[in-house]
Scaffold this motif. Sequence first.
Motif, short mmCIF file in Angstrom:
data_model
loop_
_atom_site.label_atom_id
_atom_site.label_comp_id
_atom_site.label_asym_id
_atom_site.label_seq_id
_atom_site.Cartn_x
_atom_site.Cartn_y
_atom_site.Cartn_z
N TYR A 619 14.16 11.20 9.16
CA TYR A 619 15.30 10.96 10.04
C TYR A 619 16.49 11.87 9.72
O TYR A 619 16.66 12.32 8.59
CB TYR A 619 15.71 9.48 9.96
CG TYR A 619 14.52 8.59 10.23
CD1 TYR A 619 13.93 8.56 11.49
CD2 TYR A 619 13.92 7.85 9.20
CE1 TYR A 619 12.80 7.80 11.74
CE2 TYR A 619 12.79 7.09 9.44
CZ TYR A 619 12.23 7.07 10.72
OH TYR A 619 11.10 6.34 10.96
N ASP A 620 17.33 12.03 10.75
CA ASP A 620 18.54 12.85 10.55
C ASP A 620 19.67 12.03 9.97
O ASP A 620 20.59 12.56 9.36
CB ASP A 620 18.96 13.45 11.89
CG ASP A 620 17.89 14.39 12.41
OD1 ASP A 620 17.69 15.43 11.80
OD2 ASP A 620 17.23 14.04 13.40
N ALA A 621 19.64 10.73 10.22
CA ALA A 621 20.61 9.81 9.65
C ALA A 621 19.94 8.45 9.58
O ALA A 621 18.93 8.23 10.27
CB ALA A 621 21.86 9.74 10.53
N VAL A 622 20.48 7.55 8.75
CA VAL A 622 19.86 6.23 8.67
C VAL A 622 20.90 5.13 8.77
O VAL A 622 22.08 5.32 8.42
CB VAL A 622 19.06 6.04 7.34
CG1 VAL A 622 17.93 7.06 7.24
CG2 VAL A 622 19.97 6.11 6.12
N ALA A 623 20.45 3.99 9.27
CA ALA A 623 21.28 2.78 9.26
C ALA A 623 20.47 1.71 8.54
O ALA A 623 19.27 1.58 8.77
CB ALA A 623 21.60 2.36 10.68
N VAL A 624 21.14 1.00 7.65
CA VAL A 624 20.46 -0.02 6.86
C VAL A 624 21.10 -1.36 7.23
O VAL A 624 22.24 -1.64 6.85
CB VAL A 624 20.61 0.28 5.35
CG1 VAL A 624 19.77 -0.68 4.53
CG2 VAL A 624 20.20 1.72 5.06
N ILE A 625 20.39 -2.16 8.02
CA ILE A 625 21.02 -3.37 8.55
C ILE A 625 20.13 -4.60 8.36
O ILE A 625 19.78 -5.29 9.32
CB ILE A 625 21.42 -3.19 10.03
CG1 ILE A 625 20.22 -2.76 10.91
CG2 ILE A 625 22.52 -2.16 10.18
CD1 ILE A 625 20.51 -2.88 12.42
N PRO A 626 19.81 -4.93 7.10
CA PRO A 626 18.97 -6.11 6.87
C PRO A 626 19.82 -7.39 6.94
O PRO A 626 21.05 -7.33 6.92
CB PRO A 626 18.48 -5.89 5.43
CG PRO A 626 19.59 -5.11 4.78
CD PRO A 626 20.24 -4.29 5.86
N ALA A 657 25.09 -2.48 7.24
CA ALA A 657 25.63 -3.84 7.41
C ALA A 657 26.02 -4.34 6.02
O ALA A 657 25.51 -3.84 5.02
CB ALA A 657 24.55 -4.72 8.02
N PRO A 658 26.93 -5.35 5.96
CA PRO A 658 27.39 -5.82 4.63
C PRO A 658 26.24 -6.19 3.70
O PRO A 658 26.27 -5.87 2.51
CB PRO A 658 28.25 -7.04 4.97
CG PRO A 658 28.65 -6.84 6.41
CD PRO A 658 27.60 -6.03 7.06
N ALA A 659 25.19 -6.82 4.24
CA ALA A 659 24.10 -7.29 3.37
C ALA A 659 23.39 -6.16 2.64
O ALA A 659 22.75 -6.38 1.61
CB ALA A 659 23.09 -8.08 4.20
N ALA A 660 23.50 -4.93 3.17
CA ALA A 660 22.78 -3.80 2.56
C ALA A 660 23.23 -3.54 1.13
O ALA A 660 22.50 -2.91 0.35
CB ALA A 660 22.97 -2.55 3.41
N GLN A 661 24.44 -4.05 0.79
CA GLN A 661 24.96 -3.78 -0.56
C GLN A 661 23.97 -4.19 -1.66
O GLN A 661 23.87 -3.52 -2.69
CB GLN A 661 26.29 -4.53 -0.79
CG GLN A 661 27.42 -4.06 0.11
CD GLN A 661 27.70 -2.56 -0.03
OE1 GLN A 661 27.41 -1.95 -1.05
NE2 GLN A 661 28.24 -1.97 1.04
N ALA A 662 23.27 -5.29 -1.42
CA ALA A 662 22.33 -5.77 -2.45
C ALA A 662 21.27 -4.71 -2.73
O ALA A 662 20.90 -4.46 -3.89
CB ALA A 662 21.67 -7.07 -1.97
N LEU A 663 20.77 -4.07 -1.65
CA LEU A 663 19.78 -3.01 -1.82
C LEU A 663 20.42 -1.79 -2.48
O LEU A 663 19.84 -1.20 -3.41
CB LEU A 663 19.19 -2.64 -0.45
CG LEU A 663 18.27 -1.41 -0.41
CD1 LEU A 663 17.04 -1.62 -1.29
CD2 LEU A 663 17.83 -1.11 1.03
N PRO A 678 30.52 1.62 7.43
CA PRO A 678 30.22 0.20 7.65
C PRO A 678 29.88 -0.07 9.11
O PRO A 678 30.45 0.54 10.01
CB PRO A 678 31.52 -0.50 7.25
CG PRO A 678 32.58 0.54 7.36
CD PRO A 678 31.93 1.87 7.14
N LEU A 679 28.94 -0.97 9.31
CA LEU A 679 28.54 -1.32 10.68
C LEU A 679 28.78 -2.81 10.90
O LEU A 679 28.07 -3.65 10.34
CB LEU A 679 27.06 -0.99 10.89
CG LEU A 679 26.69 0.49 10.91
CD1 LEU A 679 25.18 0.68 10.91
CD2 LEU A 679 27.29 1.17 12.14
#
Length: 707
Positions: A619-626, A657-663, A678-679
Motif C-alpha cells: 500500500y501507499d498509505a495505511v490506516a489502522v482502525i481496530p 483510530a485511538p485503539a490502535a495505540q495498543a498495537l 488521528p482518525l
Amino acid sequence: MSNDTLRGDALQPATIADAEIHRGAGGETHQLAGGEVPVLTTQQGIPVADDQNTLRVGPRGPALLEDFHFREKMFHFDHERIPERVVHARGVGAHGFFEPYESLAELTHADLFQRKGERTPVFLRFSTVAGNKGSPDLARDVRGFAVKFYTQEGNWDLVGNNIPVFFIQDAIKFPDLIHAAKQEPDRGFPQAQTAHDNFWDFISLSPEAMHMALWIMSDRTIPRSLRFMEGFGVHTFRLVNAEGRASFVKFHWKPKLGLQSVVWNEAVKLNGADPDFHRRDLWDAIQSGDFPEWELGLQVFDEDFAEKFPFDVLDATKIIPEELVPVRIVGRMVLDRMVDNFFAETEQVAFCTQNIVPGIDFTNDPLLQGRNFSYLDTQLKRLGGPNFTHIPINAPKVPVRNFQQDGHMAMRNPKGRVNYEPNSWGGAAGGPRESRERGFRTHPAQESGAKLRIRPELFADHYSQARQFYVSQTPVERTHIKDAFVFELSKVETLSIRARMVSHLRNVDEALAWGVAEGLGLGDMPPAAEPARPVVADLPPSPALSILRNGPKDFKGRKLGVLVTDGTDAALLQALQAAAEAEGALVELVAPRVGGVTLSDGTTVPAKQKVNGGPSVLYDAVAVIPSEAGAALLAREATAKDFVNDAYAHAKFIGHAPAAQALFRKAGLDEPDAGFLPLGGAADAKAFLAACRQLRFWEREAQVHAV
Ligand code: HDD
C-alpha cells in the motif's frame, strides 16, 4: 489396492459423471449442468470421448501406442515452451491507442502524426532486463518500455526503457554487458540482481557506464507501478517532413499519474509478498477501467544545436536536459485493454528497432545501428522462423503485399502465378510495385570518411552528466543513491572492484564517494579514476531528473490499506472509503481473517487480505482502525506488528483510530511523528487522504536509518 479404485469411472470428475451428455447441432456442443459447452476435440477436430484415462489393455494392463489422443496431447504439451527473451524475459503487455493533440505535419510526414485526435492502435510491453521469465517484479533493474504502433503505413516500434540513457555506447559491447549482468555462468545465480562481482567488475572497467550507473542506483529502477514511470526512446532519431526537411528528435513518455517509486527495503519485501506486484497492478487498473495514460513528448533540435551541444547527440549515454531543449507534448497514449492470452500476445510480440515508418528515420548512433541487427535476429531464434510477422500481435493492420514466401508456419500465402518482379504479367496479375510517393525513403544524409573502429572524441566525457544527474536529486534521493551503491557493492566480494567503483564516484561527487566508502567500511580512500577526457564543466541541475520533484499532485490511482478487526467503527471506515474515492484512490481491507469482520454497526465486510498475506508494503498509505478488543488481538500477532512497523520504516502516512495505540506500543512505535494522523470522523478522514498526496513522510526516514 483393489481393482475398483483404478477403474476409470471412479476417476471421473463429478461434472462429467453428472452431466446429461448429448450432441448439439453438428456434434459441436453438449449439455452440462452449467449450460451448453463445446465438445473437446483433438487438433484434427476429432471429438474426444474420454480425456481422463489413457487407452490400455484391461484395467491394469499396458498402455497402447494406438492412443492417438494421448500421444497428440502429450506431444503438444512437451513443446509448449519457446526460448525466453535473452534479455527482457519478464514482461507484461497491454493494448491501447495513441492520439496526437495536433498535426505534426511541419515536422514529419509520418501518417500517425498527421491528424489531430486520430487514434492509432498500440501494444505496449513493459519488462525487466536481467531476470528470467519467472523472476520477481521488484528487482532493481531498468524497465523496458516497448511500444508497437500499428499505423496506416505499417508498424513502428519505439523500443525504449524507463531510463533515457544506456550503459554502453557501441552495440558490440552488449553481449558483454548482458553476460556480466545476468547470473554468473558457473553458479547460475544471482537471479535478477546486479548486486554481484561480475556486473560491477564490468561497470567499473567501463567508464562510459557511469552515467547509467547513477540512474540505476536511483529509485528509477524500483518503480512503485509501471503506471508511474517515464519512458524514453533513448537514441536521437530523425523526423522528416513531406518536403524532405529533417530534424533530430528524442522521444519521451510522461505518465499522467506522476512519478513514484518504492524504497529499497520495500522492494525486497514486495518481491516475497507479491512477485507479480507490477503485473497485478497493471491488470487491476485496466480491468477496473482506471486506464493508465502517458503523454508523448518530443525534444526536437537541428544540426546547429547538435554542433554546439557539448556532447555528441549520437552518444546513447548522454541526455539533452529538458531545460535546454524543452519537451513538447504532442499526444497521449492510453492503455485500455489487457491481453486475452498472455502467450499469444505478450510472449509472442516481437519488437524490432528496425520497424520504422515513412517520416521517421534512424541516426548513426552506433548503439541503434547494432540494435537494428539484433532484434530481427533474436526473433528468428525465439519465434522459430521468418514468418513471426504473420502472428496476429505482430502483423500490421494494413495489407501486406510482397513476394516473400514460404518458410516455417507460413500463414499468408499469396495466390496466383507471380512471385518475382520485374515481371511482364501486367496490372493486378503482376503483383505489387514500389511507390516513389508513398514508400519509405531514407533521409539522404551526406556520409564520408575512413573505415575505422573508433569512437567520436565527445563520447569520452563519462562523468559530467553523471554528476549533473546526482546534483539534480533531492537530499532524500541522494541518500537513496548512496545507500543503493553501498548495498550493491556490499554484495561484491572482490575488494578491488568495490574500490574501483568508488574511484569513479570521486569524479562524480566527492561527498557521494566518501559516503559510499564509509558505508562499505572501505578503509583507505582510492584515488580518483583517471578521466579519459577532461570533464566538460559543472553542469547546472536539471529538476526534470528527480522523481520526487515530479511526483503526483494527488493520491489518484494509489492504494490505501486499512487494517480492521471485528468491532471497527463502521462510520469511520465509510468516511475513509468516501474520502479515498473522492481522491480516485483504492481501499483494501486487511483483517485477521480474509472472510472479513463484523463492524460496530453489525454489518459484515469481507477483507481483501489476511493480515499475514497483506503486508503494508502493498500500500501507499495505511490506516489502522481496530476496535479495542481487535487491537489487543493484533498486538499479539507478529505480522500485524510488522504491518505497522514497515509502514513506519517506509515513511508512509499512518492514519489511526485511538485503539490502535495498543498495537503501536507493542510494535515499539511509541514516538508518533507528524506522519501519524488521528482518525476520529469524516473530517479527519479527508485530512488524512489529503496528507497522503505527498505519498511519504520523508522527514521520518533519517530517524529510521542509523547505518
Ligand atoms: Fe534491447 C529486447 C530496450 C539496447 C538487443 N530491448 C529489448 C526490449 C526492450 C529493449 C524494451 C524488450 C522488448 C520486448 O518487450 O519484447 N535495448 C533496449 C534499449 C536499449 C537496448 C532502450 C538501448 C538504448 N538491446 C540493446 C542493444 C542490443 C539489444 C545494444 C544489441 C545489440 N534487446 C536486444 C535483443 C532483445 C532486446 C537481444 C531481446 C529480446 C528481444 O530483443 O526481442 O534483441
